[in-house]
Design a protein around this motif. Structure first.
Motif, PDB file in Angstrom:
ATOM      1  N   ILE A   1      37.805  29.839  44.878  1.00  0.00           N
ATOM      2  CA  ILE A   1      36.775  29.629  45.901  1.00  0.00           C
ATOM      3  C   ILE A   1      37.467  29.339  47.222  1.00  0.00           C
ATOM      4  O   ILE A   1      38.163  28.339  47.358  1.00  0.00           O
ATOM      5  N   GLN A   2      37.294  30.254  48.194  1.00  0.00           N
ATOM      6  CA  GLN A   2      38.060  30.136  49.434  1.00  0.00           C
ATOM      7  C   GLN A   2      37.300  29.428  50.534  1.00  0.00           C
ATOM      8  O   GLN A   2      37.898  28.844  51.416  1.00  0.00           O
ATOM      9  N   ALA A   3      35.987  29.505  50.513  1.00  0.00           N
ATOM     10  CA  ALA A   3      35.216  28.826  51.563  1.00  0.00           C
ATOM     11  C   ALA A   3      33.786  28.618  51.085  1.00  0.00           C
ATOM     12  O   ALA A   3      33.259  29.406  50.319  1.00  0.00           O
ATOM     13  N   VAL A   4      33.198  27.537  51.520  1.00  0.00           N
ATOM     14  CA  VAL A   4      31.775  27.274  51.311  1.00  0.00           C
ATOM     15  C   VAL A   4      31.183  27.032  52.690  1.00  0.00           C
ATOM     16  O   VAL A   4      31.691  26.193  53.435  1.00  0.00           O
ATOM     17  N   TYR A   5      30.153  27.795  53.050  1.00  0.00           N
ATOM     18  CA  TYR A   5      29.610  27.673  54.395  1.00  0.00           C
ATOM     19  C   TYR A   5      28.097  27.835  54.354  1.00  0.00           C
ATOM     20  O   TYR A   5      27.553  28.425  53.420  1.00  0.00           O
ATOM     21  N   PRO A   6      27.383  27.311  55.360  1.00  0.00           N
ATOM     22  CA  PRO A   6      25.921  27.286  55.296  1.00  0.00           C
ATOM     23  C   PRO A   6      25.311  28.677  55.430  1.00  0.00           C
ATOM     24  O   PRO A   6      25.929  29.595  55.976  1.00  0.00           O
ATOM     25  N   MET A   7      24.073  28.794  54.972  1.00  0.00           N
ATOM     26  CA  MET A   7      23.315  30.025  55.152  1.00  0.00           C
ATOM     27  C   MET A   7      23.148  30.290  56.647  1.00  0.00           C
ATOM     28  O   MET A   7      23.022  29.358  57.445  1.00  0.00           O
ATOM     29  N   GLY A   8      23.158  31.566  57.034  1.00  0.00           N
ATOM     30  CA  GLY A   8      22.910  31.927  58.415  1.00  0.00           C
ATOM     31  C   GLY A   8      24.136  31.945  59.287  1.00  0.00           C
ATOM     32  O   GLY A   8      24.063  32.375  60.421  1.00  0.00           O
ATOM     33  N   THR A   9      25.267  31.469  58.778  1.00  0.00           N
ATOM     34  CA  THR A   9      26.489  31.516  59.574  1.00  0.00           C
ATOM     35  C   THR A   9      27.311  32.722  59.148  1.00  0.00           C
ATOM     36  O   THR A   9      27.229  33.160  57.996  1.00  0.00           O
ATOM     37  N   PRO A  10      28.084  33.302  60.094  1.00  0.00           N
ATOM     38  CA  PRO A  10      28.868  34.495  59.739  1.00  0.00           C
ATOM     39  C   PRO A  10      29.981  34.169  58.753  1.00  0.00           C
ATOM     40  O   PRO A  10      30.389  33.016  58.603  1.00  0.00           O
ATOM     41  N   ARG A  11      30.425  35.233  58.120  1.00  0.00           N
ATOM     42  CA  ARG A  11      31.500  35.091  57.144  1.00  0.00           C
ATOM     43  C   ARG A  11      32.754  34.550  57.818  1.00  0.00           C
ATOM     44  O   ARG A  11      33.181  35.070  58.849  1.00  0.00           O
ATOM     45  N   PRO A  12      33.370  33.507  57.285  1.00  0.00           N
ATOM     46  CA  PRO A  12      34.541  32.912  57.935  1.00  0.00           C
ATOM     47  C   PRO A  12      35.693  33.903  58.013  1.00  0.00           C
ATOM     48  O   PRO A  12      35.872  34.740  57.125  1.00  0.00           O
ATOM     49  N   ALA A  13      36.490  33.784  59.073  1.00  0.00           N
ATOM     50  CA  ALA A  13      37.610  34.699  59.270  1.00  0.00           C
ATOM     51  C   ALA A  13      38.732  34.427  58.295  1.00  0.00           C
ATOM     52  O   ALA A  13      39.583  35.271  58.074  1.00  0.00           O
ATOM     53  N   ALA A  14      38.750  33.262  57.712  1.00  0.00           N
ATOM     54  CA  ALA A  14      39.830  32.896  56.788  1.00  0.00           C
ATOM     55  C   ALA A  14      39.913  33.858  55.619  1.00  0.00           C
ATOM     56  O   ALA A  14      40.928  33.945  54.944  1.00  0.00           O
ATOM     57  N   ALA A  15      38.846  34.620  55.399  1.00  0.00           N
ATOM     58  CA  ALA A  15      38.813  35.526  54.256  1.00  0.00           C
ATOM     59  C   ALA A  15      39.889  36.593  54.354  1.00  0.00           C
ATOM     60  O   ALA A  15      40.489  36.967  53.367  1.00  0.00           O
ATOM     61  N   GLY A  16      40.133  37.093  55.598  1.00  0.00           N
ATOM     62  CA  GLY A  16      41.109  38.158  55.760  1.00  0.00           C
ATOM     63  C   GLY A  16      42.497  37.743  55.314  1.00  0.00           C
ATOM     64  O   GLY A  16      43.150  38.434  54.546  1.00  0.00           O
ATOM     65  N   ALA A  17      42.910  36.560  55.754  1.00  0.00           N
ATOM     66  CA  ALA A  17      44.233  36.078  55.378  1.00  0.00           C
ATOM     67  C   ALA A  17      44.325  35.853  53.880  1.00  0.00           C
ATOM     68  O   ALA A  17      45.321  36.160  53.242  1.00  0.00           O
ATOM     69  N   ALA A  18      43.242  35.346  53.309  1.00  0.00           N
ATOM     70  CA  ALA A  18      43.263  35.070  51.878  1.00  0.00           C
ATOM     71  C   ALA A  18      43.307  36.360  51.076  1.00  0.00           C
ATOM     72  O   ALA A  18      43.961  36.459  50.049  1.00  0.00           O
ATOM     73  N   ALA A  19      42.606  37.404  51.584  1.00  0.00           N
ATOM     74  CA  ALA A  19      42.567  38.658  50.846  1.00  0.00           C
ATOM     75  C   ALA A  19      43.925  39.339  50.873  1.00  0.00           C
ATOM     76  O   ALA A  19      44.337  39.969  49.902  1.00  0.00           O
ATOM     77  N   VAL A  20      44.624  39.192  51.995  1.00  0.00           N
ATOM     78  CA  VAL A  20      45.963  39.774  52.075  1.00  0.00           C
ATOM     79  C   VAL A  20      46.901  39.054  51.115  1.00  0.00           C
ATOM     80  O   VAL A  20      47.738  39.654  50.457  1.00  0.00           O
ATOM     81  N   ALA A  21      46.711  37.766  51.020  1.00  0.00           N
ATOM     82  CA  ALA A  21      47.601  36.989  50.180  1.00  0.00           C
ATOM     83  C   ALA A  21      47.346  37.224  48.694  1.00  0.00           C
ATOM     84  O   ALA A  21      48.203  37.009  47.874  1.00  0.00           O
ATOM     85  N   ALA A  22      46.145  37.682  48.380  1.00  0.00           N
ATOM     86  CA  ALA A  22      45.769  37.796  46.975  1.00  0.00           C
ATOM     87  C   ALA A  22      46.657  38.745  46.165  1.00  0.00           C
ATOM     88  O   ALA A  22      47.061  38.396  45.067  1.00  0.00           O
ATOM     89  N   PRO A  23      47.013  39.968  46.680  1.00  0.00           N
ATOM     90  CA  PRO A  23      47.836  40.865  45.867  1.00  0.00           C
ATOM     91  C   PRO A  23      49.189  40.255  45.505  1.00  0.00           C
ATOM     92  O   PRO A  23      49.748  40.588  44.464  1.00  0.00           O
ATOM     93  N   ASP A  24      49.714  39.378  46.345  1.00  0.00           N
ATOM     94  CA  ASP A  24      51.003  38.772  46.027  1.00  0.00           C
ATOM     95  C   ASP A  24      50.901  37.785  44.885  1.00  0.00           C
ATOM     96  O   ASP A  24      51.909  37.390  44.314  1.00  0.00           O
ATOM     97  N   ALA A  25      49.691  37.381  44.573  1.00  0.00           N
ATOM     98  CA  ALA A  25      49.531  36.299  43.612  1.00  0.00           C
ATOM     99  C   ALA A  25      49.793  36.740  42.177  1.00  0.00           C
ATOM    100  O   ALA A  25      49.814  35.923  41.284  1.00  0.00           O
ATOM    101  N   GLY A  26      49.960  38.023  41.913  1.00  0.00           N
ATOM    102  CA  GLY A  26      50.248  38.420  40.549  1.00  0.00           C
ATOM    103  C   GLY A  26      49.527  39.689  40.136  1.00  0.00           C
ATOM    104  O   GLY A  26      49.875  40.297  39.134  1.00  0.00           O
ATOM    105  N   THR A  27      48.546  40.131  40.900  1.00  0.00           N
ATOM    106  CA  THR A  27      47.827  41.354  40.574  1.00  0.00           C
ATOM    107  C   THR A  27      48.290  42.495  41.474  1.00  0.00           C
ATOM    108  O   THR A  27      47.524  43.372  41.823  1.00  0.00           O
ATOM    109  N   ALA A  28      49.557  42.465  41.878  1.00  0.00           N
ATOM    110  CA  ALA A  28      50.051  43.422  42.873  1.00  0.00           C
ATOM    111  C   ALA A  28      49.963  44.858  42.364  1.00  0.00           C
ATOM    112  O   ALA A  28      49.722  45.774  43.130  1.00  0.00           O
ATOM    113  N   SER A  29      50.138  45.084  41.092  1.00  0.00           N
ATOM    114  CA  SER A  29      50.177  46.452  40.592  1.00  0.00           C
ATOM    115  C   SER A  29      48.773  47.060  40.545  1.00  0.00           C
ATOM    116  O   SER A  29      48.598  48.230  40.834  1.00  0.00           O
TER     117      SER A  29
END
Lengths: 143, 211
Positions: free
Chosen positions: A78-106
């Motif tokens: 779970i990367q972020a919890v935010y209220p209804m009506g607010t835009p998607r946090p920008a932190a998602a991009g950095a987290a998504a880039v980091a995700a392949p390195d976590a072990g599912t790279a192939s």
């Protein structure tokens, strides 16, 4: 079991919550102007993201309030919890880039590229007129 | 809006009113281990569900009648035997002794309804919605921890805290009423299940502790 941090109540068990599907699906401005296909896509077609996904949750046995959550559908992180009506946090991009390195790279880059790139290449190779219909067609419908 | 006028006629039925877990009374007594963990069903209570924006004008009017509205999760407000439990940012449960009910000479529901007036919100008489289980004793926390994921350690939950959560997969309002006592408010239809579930969870404490 997920431990979900409700903005009102703090950390609670997943069993207290209900899933509300994909977040940020905007209601069409003029539903009467939509074709049947566009209306059906608004109603029934949702992303099936592998990786970070913005979704709605309801704390149904707690405060009974809705909220949005960014969750990785592979790692359940779970990367972020935010209220209804607010835009998607920008932190998602950095987290998504980091995700392949976590072990599912192939598997992760491979499956995401086939999901988005493959339909467009086939459409351009056949004819340019079919591009519009094939790109608006949901990815899952061609399979 | 509470229909208090219709309640005047139910007074004659008070004597035959049965609580949702009354059929378990003997089992609760047999299953309790005095000095370790004791479970019993509490008396009838007057309860009112309130939905109102606490920052609004009608919210402050209701707060003055109920004795305050809790501001955040876990808080309990109220005075003079009336507790106001936090259920949501704009949803509260008022718990008062049975005599506070309009049909028994009190004026709780009526005064709350009058305080709300025509403003947006609602006051609903929920006196028959939930029953009360009182679980107390040194092992009360251990019993609850078998089916409640909330941290019940004294360092994180103080007496006078109420949480809307699950116990034994049943949605309950859990009120910590003392250092070693809890009050559970399950809905009436869950009273039988939760009563038996708690009895089952208490069973091991009737036997001598295995070293």
């Amino acid at each position: 079991m997920l431990l979900i941090s409700c903005p009102n109540c703090g950390s609670r068990d997943e069993t207290e919550f209900h899933y509300g599907g994909q977040a940020h699906v905007a209601y069409p401005e003029n539903p009467n102007d939509l074709t049947d296909r566009e209306w059906a896509e608004y109603l029934f077609y949702r992303d099936n993201t592998k990786g970070t996904f913005a979704e709605r949750w309801l704390h149904s046995t707690g405060c009974r309030q809705w909220f949005n959550m960014l969750r990785d559908t592979v790692t359940y992180d779970i990367q972020a919890v935010y209220p209804m009506g607010t835009p998607r946090p920008a932190a998602a991009g950095a987290a998504a880039v980091a995700a392949p390195d976590a072990g599912t790279a192939s598997t992760a880059p491979d499956s995401t590229t086939t999901g988005t790139a493959a339909p467009s290449t086939t459409a351009t190779s056949i004819s340019p007129t079919s591009t519009a219909s094939s790109t608006t067609a949901p990815e899952g419908a061609t399979k | 809006m509470a229909n208090t006028a219709a309640l005047e006629g139910i007074n004659g039925l008070r004597d035959i009113r049965r609580s949702p877990a009354s059929h378990l009374a003997s089992a609760l007594e047999a299953g309790s281990v005095e000095g370790t963990v004791v479970l019993k069903e509490g008396p009838f209570q007057t309860m009112a569900g309130i939905r109102v924006d606490p920052r609004s004008e009608q919210g402050s009017r209701i707060a003055s009648v109920a004795g305050g509205l809790p501001a955040r999760c876990g808080e309990v407000a109220g005075s003079d035997g009336v507790s106001v439990l936090w259920l949501g940012p704009a949803e509260f449960l008022v718990v008062a002794p049975e005599e506070a009910h309009d049909s028994l000479g009190g004026d709780l529901i009526g005064s709350l309804t009058a305080a709300l007036g025509d403003a947006p919100g609602q006051v609903v008489d929920l006196s028959a919605n939930r029953t009360t289980f009182e679980l107390s004793g040194p092992r009360a926390r251990a019993v609850l921890e078998k089916g409640c994921a909330v941290d019940l350690h004294p360092r994180s939950i103080k007496p006078g805290t109420a949480l809307n959560t699950e116990v034994g997969n049943i949605p309950v309002v859990l009120l910590k009423s003392g250092e070693e006592s809890f009050r559970l408010f399950p809905r009436a239809s869950f009273a039988d299940f939760l009563g038996r579930w708690l009895l089952d969870a208490m069973r091991e404490y009737a036997s001598p502790e295995v070293p």
